[in-house]
Scaffold this active site. Structure first.
Site, short mmCIF file in Angstrom:
data_model
loop_
_atom_site.label_atom_id
_atom_site.label_comp_id
_atom_site.label_asym_id
_atom_site.label_seq_id
_atom_site.Cartn_x
_atom_site.Cartn_y
_atom_site.Cartn_z
N HIS A 1 0.87 -1.12 0.06
CA HIS A 1 0.07 0.00 -0.05
C HIS A 1 1.01 1.34 0.08
O HIS A 1 1.88 1.46 0.70
CB HIS A 1 -1.00 -0.06 1.21
CG HIS A 1 -1.63 1.23 1.47
ND1 HIS A 1 -3.00 1.30 0.54
CD2 HIS A 1 -1.59 2.39 1.99
CE1 HIS A 1 -3.26 2.54 0.75
NE2 HIS A 1 -2.75 3.16 1.60
N LYS B 1 -8.50 -1.58 5.91
CA LYS B 1 -8.97 -1.97 4.11
C LYS B 1 -7.73 -2.99 3.95
O LYS B 1 -8.64 -3.97 3.08
CB LYS B 1 -8.88 -0.45 3.53
CG LYS B 1 -10.11 0.30 3.47
CD LYS B 1 -9.93 1.44 2.85
CE LYS B 1 -9.20 2.60 3.67
NZ LYS B 1 -9.58 3.98 3.46
N1 URA Z 1 -6.29 7.65 3.70
C1 URA Z 1 -7.11 6.60 4.45
O1 URA Z 1 -7.74 5.39 3.57
N2 URA Z 1 -7.68 7.00 5.49
C2 URA Z 1 -7.18 7.97 5.93
O2 URA Z 1 -7.62 8.36 7.19
C3 URA Z 1 -6.41 8.92 5.39
C4 URA Z 1 -6.10 8.53 4.28
#
Ligand code: URA
Ligand code: CA
Length: 433
Positions: A82, A187
């Site tokens: 990521h 995520k």
């Molecule tokens: N990107 C994300 O997915 N979440 C956040 O809180 C900040 C950046």
């Protein structure tokens, strides 16, 4: 349990229990807890922070708020990467086949998203025929056989994060380490990753402008990952200029092909080797980062990485002949050279603004409905530290409209030319758990 008591506890700097965090996440996701109470709690977290245990519990509660992708049918350690977001970041296109060439499974779920250029899927769709509409079974079978596939996002992943992120956006609580770290990690974990490599960007073009903030975020995410049983490592890398030369979808595919051949930009190559080495170690393909880098270099040198890219494209309907003949990629009608009006050294290329220039040409989308022009974008000819003379080309605009004067003026403003030869340290720190 009452939400008001949870808010009061965090206001007074107490440590929330697993049950209290779950109560908040479940209630807010279902709509039982109103925005004003959620906002108050988020603001209390903003000021009083969360312990490592609270951060891990918050992350897992958000993971459990929706679907979780089950990648157990794929053998091996599934390592995901990521990036916190950069400009012209072509690393995923390079890393997917590169790491797969070491037999580490890359089972990538990817989105389109908004931004200066498209997401990974948009970029790959610049290859004629390539598509991510494959069944879960096809996805699993391909990764088991050839170690790499990309599928479009499906299912209802982390609805709690979606709702909380939107609320943070309007309550001035986005910029909080525990909230950002849990949001990103939830995520990745819901997408089925066994292990996670993070590229946390710092500098002008990054979410975290200051290095100490980037380090704090990286440490928070590495700690969450390891606390919930996902091996996690991070790199802090500079976004003080765009990565590589190309910013744009087809242009980045071409740049990825060059990099897989060992002929790519120095900075992009370096970062891919660093991130790829972490993925290889977490995926069990190497004992150390040094050994992993040697193995990655070897599959670049002997052509296996490039061969893997062809297989990857072909498996998902893409035309693999673009790899040997990049002129088959979509091409813009006009190419316009932006020439320097000053002499000296390139001291700075404002990454964020260069991204916007690329978006102005149509390379990215501002709203979900926008259609991306895969052919357009920018190719930088000068990077930070390079000497430049008046009249030399700084960048080439690839456009499908004739008049690019606005974009040209913007690029000239975004290149800072002076008398100092600046050296950017690309890979700033490595953070392991
Ligand atoms: N990107 C994300 O997915 N979440 C956040 O809180 C900040 C950046
Ligand atoms: Ca690039």
């Amino acid at each position: 349990m009452r939400m008001v008591d949870i808010i009061a506890k965090k206001r007074d700097n107490g440590e929330l229990t697993k049950e209290e965090i779950q109560y908040f996440i479940d209630g807010y996701t279902k709509g039982d807890i109103p925005d004003y109470q959620a906002s108050a709690l988020l603001m209390a977290v903003f000021f009083n922070d969360m312990t490592q245990t609270e951060r891990a519990e918050l992350t897992m509660a958000m993971v459990k708020s929706g679907d979780e992708i089950d990648l157990s049918a794929i053998s091996g350690v599934k390592v995901d990467k990521h990036s916190t977001g950069g400009v012209g970041d072509t690393t995923t296109l390079v890393l997917a086949p590169l790491v797969a060439a070491l037999d580490v499974p890359v089972a990538k779920m990817s989105g389109r998203g908004l931004g200066h250029t498209g997401g990974t899927i948009d970029k790959l769709e610049a290859v004629e025929g390539f598509h991510v509409e494959i069944t879960d079974k096809e996805f699993t079978d391909i990764v088991n056989r050839d170690k790499v596939a990309v599928i479009g996002q499906s299912g209802n992943l982390t609805p709690a994060d979606k709702k909380i992120y939107a609320l943070r956006d309007v309550t001035a609580t986005v910029n909080s380490i525990p909230l950002i770290a849990s949001s990103i990690m939830s995520k990745k974990i819901a997408s089925g990753a066994d292990a996670i490599v993070l590229d946390v960007k710092t500098g002008d073009g990054a979410f975290m402008k200051h290095e100490e903030d980037a380090v704090a975020l990286a440490e928070a995410m590495v700690s969450i990952g390891n606390n919930v049983g996902r091996n996690t490592m991070a790199i802090i890398s500079s976004m003080s200029e765009p990565l590589g030369y190309a910013i744009g979808n087809a242009l980045e595919v071409k740049e990825a092909i060059e990099t897989l051949k060992g002929e790519g930009p120095e900075d992009l190559t370096r970062l891919c080797l660093e991130l790829g080495a972490q993925m290889a170690v977490l995926g069990g393909a190497a004992e150390s980062l040094v050994e992993a880098k040697e193995k990655l270099q070897a599959v670049i040198d002997d052509g296996q990485a490039l061969e893997k890219f062809k297989t990857f494209l072909k498996n998902q309907g893409g035309d693999p002949t673009v790899v040997d003949d990049v002129s088959r990629l979509p091409k813009a009608d006009y190419q316009y050279e932006v020439k320097s009006k000053e002499s000296g050294f390139v001291e700075e290329i404002r990454a964020e603004e260069i991204g916007i220039a690329s978006a102005m040409l149509g390379a990215g989308r501002q709203t979900k409905e926008d259609v991306i022009d895969l052919a357009v974008g920018l190719v930088l000819k000068k990077k930070v530290g390079d000497p430049v003379e008046v009249g030399e080309t700084l960048a080439v605009i690839h456009s499908n409209t004739e008049d690019v004067s606005e974009v040209e003026a913007k690029i000239l403003k975004d290149y800072k030319i002076g008398s100092n030869k600046v050296n950017i340290e690309l890979v700033r720190q490595v953070i392991t758990g």
